[in-house]
Design an enzyme around this catalytic site. Structure first.
Site, short mmCIF file in Angstrom:
data_model
loop_
_atom_site.label_atom_id
_atom_site.label_comp_id
_atom_site.label_asym_id
_atom_site.label_seq_id
_atom_site.Cartn_x
_atom_site.Cartn_y
_atom_site.Cartn_z
N ASP A 120 -3.06 -2.95 3.15
CA ASP A 120 -3.51 -3.03 4.55
C ASP A 120 -4.55 -4.13 4.73
OD1 ASP A 120 -1.85 -1.05 5.33
OD2 ASP A 120 -3.37 0.43 5.80
N TYR A 132 -1.02 -3.61 14.06
CA TYR A 132 -1.93 -2.87 13.18
C TYR A 132 -2.91 -2.01 13.99
CZ TYR A 132 -5.19 -2.05 9.33
OH TYR A 132 -5.99 -1.47 8.38
N GLU A 136 0.81 -1.23 0.00
CA GLU A 136 0.00 0.00 0.00
C GLU A 136 0.84 1.27 0.00
OE1 GLU A 136 -3.88 1.73 2.39
OE2 GLU A 136 -3.58 -0.39 2.10
#
Length: 734
Positions: free
Chosen positions: A105, A309, A9
């Site tokens: 992601d 995350y 990403e």
């Protein structure tokens, strides 16, 4: 044998993966090794096409062309990153590429970022999915060992597409309808409008509130303080005469202890952080906005790789993470945490349901430290604060409960009952982590500030005599509901059913669907409300502007309800699980957009610019509007197509030399001056800067390097987000 392409990403993530996969050749927009080629997006490179792509007549905003309901939604390359898209396309079209690993992601929006690029390029080779929660070398290696087939995530992609198309259909149609109807730059959406409605309703509750006087009576002995209570345990007296009668009755009197109640209590650590809870706490303790906290978290996750995350809605970890806990504890066993972490490591870690629960995890587990060890001095102050918060919560859940003896004393004085509370700590347990933290206890806006507070009590038993040294009557007033700040607004977004009246079935629906927005979007939604000048800040409090109030009066009622978006999120969740057809959802959105446009068209309401100034726009000559943003005050042209703006003043971090409050910078160019709104200090920017330079030594070389590093890292954060890029073209800025 061909090569495997990895699509990340961001460039920073691509570098992390490239290091693990030994991709040492640096291309213009890719990294390459013997087996792998890695390329990257910059957030969204592809988005839904603008209305004029379907019909050139839609370029002009007109009520006659509404609603806009394309039969099939088209994709387009985002202009500002089109050059990079071209480079990525070249890599994806290489003949030696046999398959692709999607490494964007691990979430609904990340799936959309990658799949839209794949679709726009026309990539038709096999796809696998990398799904990892942290960017450490170990996490990447483990992730590549358990790659999933790309088809496993097609339903998640479908859900993401439906979300994007619904926002386009509702957001663009209603925004154009409102703007054309009322000749003002107005916007509405399925999530932001209910949130604005809640803020305005809270403001109306405050206005409607009528304070009432009440009294409490406290009696002091030489050792401790007691508070009067009635037979129902209530300490508030709303009858002044009665309060005075009680006061006279007990003044100077003696009494007896009629009850001493002792209860052993245990208090367990709060659950691990999800993003919303972390944003809420960071706002309460440090005053960081939700957007700032997310940005800090992204750096700790991507650049430093010390946290997992951030965009998670779970406050638990899964059982497969438990074996990694010792390594994570070793990574944080520095400084003040060393003794605590080593103490946990010496004993067997008890993975109880307070923090390990496979059933309470969706796509991602709670935010916890990774196995990566680092020198905390490399972090700036904000990064250190957030990292410390996560470490403390992580250590807390593995420590024993806080244990104490709760003592409640009841006394009778001349027929009246008085009570006192005390606490004897038996074991600090998890609270040892917070020994130096004054911000541990949460602020509860509904908490009774006049409630009994714990105090140190002497050794006392039933039947002992007491006598009051003094008795005091305190006159107080009931308080209105508090205004939202960013912390409490996040709570309202997460649990809107607590703030909006509705029946139990609807409340249950909202609870199950996770409220308004998602952990990944809430910060952006709040920022959009500020940037559109629907809300502004007064200290930490959020208040609606006249523009925001008028918008809520003008939008269709259904769009104000949080229940609507909750139903949509439930349907999107069903689509992601393959239990509902996406086309059915989008068809419903088209019908709903048509209905909303019709309501706006038929409305007889009016919109009034009550912030119009005498200043004329230097571009188009129309009068400009004065608005407040989070950073200061500005003038913006009332004409949507012109969009000219000028800064009147901005809030700065410079401090007043007299009262040390933050200064406001006013004016333009050479005429800029610093003004203190607290003590009215004024000084020209040029002379202030000159004095500042004279009084300060040159910056330390290490500080300069850290600052440059921080800027470089922030420049690597996602440039685009799909809908925000589309809506930015609407110029909703006044």
């Amino acid at each position: 044998m061909g090569k495997i392409l990895v699509l990340a990403e961001k460039p920073s993530v691509a570098r992390d993966i490239g290091k693990v996969l030994k991709c040492n050749i640096n291309g213009k927009s890719y990294l390459e090794g013997d087996k792998y080629v890695i390329t990257w997006a910059l957030g969204h490179l592809v988005t839904l096409a603008d209305p004029d792509i379907y019909d050139i007549n839609l370029k002009k905003w007109s009520m006659d062309t509404l609603p806009m309901l394309p039969k099939k939604m088209e994709l387009t390359v985002i202009p500002k990153t089109a050059k990079h898209f071209g480079e990525v396309r070249k890599v994806m079209k290489r003949n030696d590429i046999d398959e692709l690993i999607l490494a964007t992601d691990p979430a609904r929006e990340g799936e959309l970022v990658g799949r839209w690029i794949i679709e726009k390029v026309g990539f038709r080779k096999p796809i696998k999915r990398l799904w990892i929660s942290s960017q450490t070398d170990k996490a990447i290696i483990d992730g590549f060992k358990r790659l999933k087939p790309g088809n496993d995530y097609l339903n998640l992609y479908q859900s993401a597409v439906c979300r994007a198309e619904a926002d386009w259909l509702i957001g663009l149609n209603v925004t154009r309808a409102l703007t054309c109807k009322y000749n003002a730059q107005l916007s509405a959406g399925r999530v932001q409008t209910p949130i604005l409605s809640m803020i305005i309703e809270r403001e109306e509750e405050i206005k409607r509130f009528k304070p009432k006087d009440y009294y409490i009576i406290t009696g002091k002995t030489k050792d401790f303080k007691l508070q009067w209570q009635n037979k129902n345990g209530n300490s508030k007296i709303f009858d002044e005469n009665f309060a005075k009668e009680v006061l006279m009755k007990v003044t100077g009197k003696s009494g007896k202890i009629i009850d001493v109640e002792e209860n052993n209590r245990k208090q367990y650590s709060p659950a691990l952080y999800d993003l919303t809870e972390l944003q809420r706490e960071a706002n309460r303790i440090y005053g960081y906005s939700a957007k700032e906290t997310l940005s800090i978290m992204q750096r700790l996750y991507e650049n430093y790789k010390v946290l997992t995350y951030p965009r998670t809605d779970s406050r638990y970890i899964s059982s497969d993470i438990v074996p990694t806990l010792p390594d994570r504890l070793k990574a944080v066993s520095f400084g003040q945490y060393g003794k605590i972490a080593n103490g946990i490591l010496k004993n067997k870690i008890v993975s109880h349901k307070g923090f390990v629960d496979d059933k309470k995890i969706t796509d991602h587990h709670a935010i916890i430290p990774t196995e990566e060890r680092m020198n905390i001095s490399n972090l700036n102050n904000e990064e250190r604060n957030i990292y410390n918060m996560v470490i403390k919560r992580f250590l807390s859940v593995m420590l024993p409960p806080f244990e104490y003896l709760q003592i409640t004393i009841k006394a009778e004085v001349n027929g009246e009952i008085f009570t006192a509370k005390g606490k004897i700590v038996k074991s600090k347990g998890w609270k040892t982590v917070y020994d130096s933290d004054e911000n541990l206890e949460e602020n509860n806006e509904d908490k009774n500030a006049e409630g009994l507070k714990d105090q140190i009590l002497p050794m006392i038993k039933k039947g002992d005599n007491i006598s009051f040294v003094s008795v005091d009557l305190h006159k107080l007033q009931t308080k209105p509901p508090t205004r939202f700040n960013e912390a409490t607004l996040l709570s309202a977004m997460e649990n809107p059913q607590k703030y909006v009246q509705m029946d139990s079935e609807l409340s249950k629906t909202l609870g199950e669907t996770g409220g308004l927005g998602t952990v990944a979007t809430r910060a952006d939604i709040i920022e959009k409300l500020f940037n559109a000048f629907y809300i502004e800040k007064k200290g930490k409090e959020i208040i609606p502007t006249s523009k925001g109030r008028q918008l809520i009066d003008l939008v269709p009622d259904e769009l104000k309800s949080p229940l609507l978006t909750a139903k949509w999120e439930r349907e999107l969740d069903l689509i992601s699980k393959g239990k509902m057809d996406g086309n059915t959802f989008v068809d419903k959105m088209k019908q709903y957009a048509e209905k909303l446009v019709k309501i706006v068209k038929n409305s007889t309401d009016k919109y009034i610019h009550d912030n119009l100034t005498g200043n004329k726009c230097p571009v188009c000559g129309k009068h400009m509007l004065e608005v407040k943003s989070k950073t200061g005050r500005m003038l913006v042209c009332q004409d949507r197509e012109c969009g000219h703006r000028e800064m009147l003043s901005r809030f700065t971090n410079a401090r007043c030399p007299e009262c040390h409050k933050k200064l406001e910078l006013r004016g333009q160019g050479e005429g800029q001056i610093y003004v203190c709104t607290n003590c009215h200090f004024k000084e020209k920017l040029s002379s202030f800067n000159k004095r500042f330079k004279e009084n300060n030594h040159k910056a330390d070389k290490r500080d300069v390097e850290k600052y440059i590093k921080k800027l470089r890292e922030e420049n690597e954060t996602p440039i685009n987000s799909a809908l925000s890029d589309a809506l930015s073209k609407l110029n909703l800025n006044s």
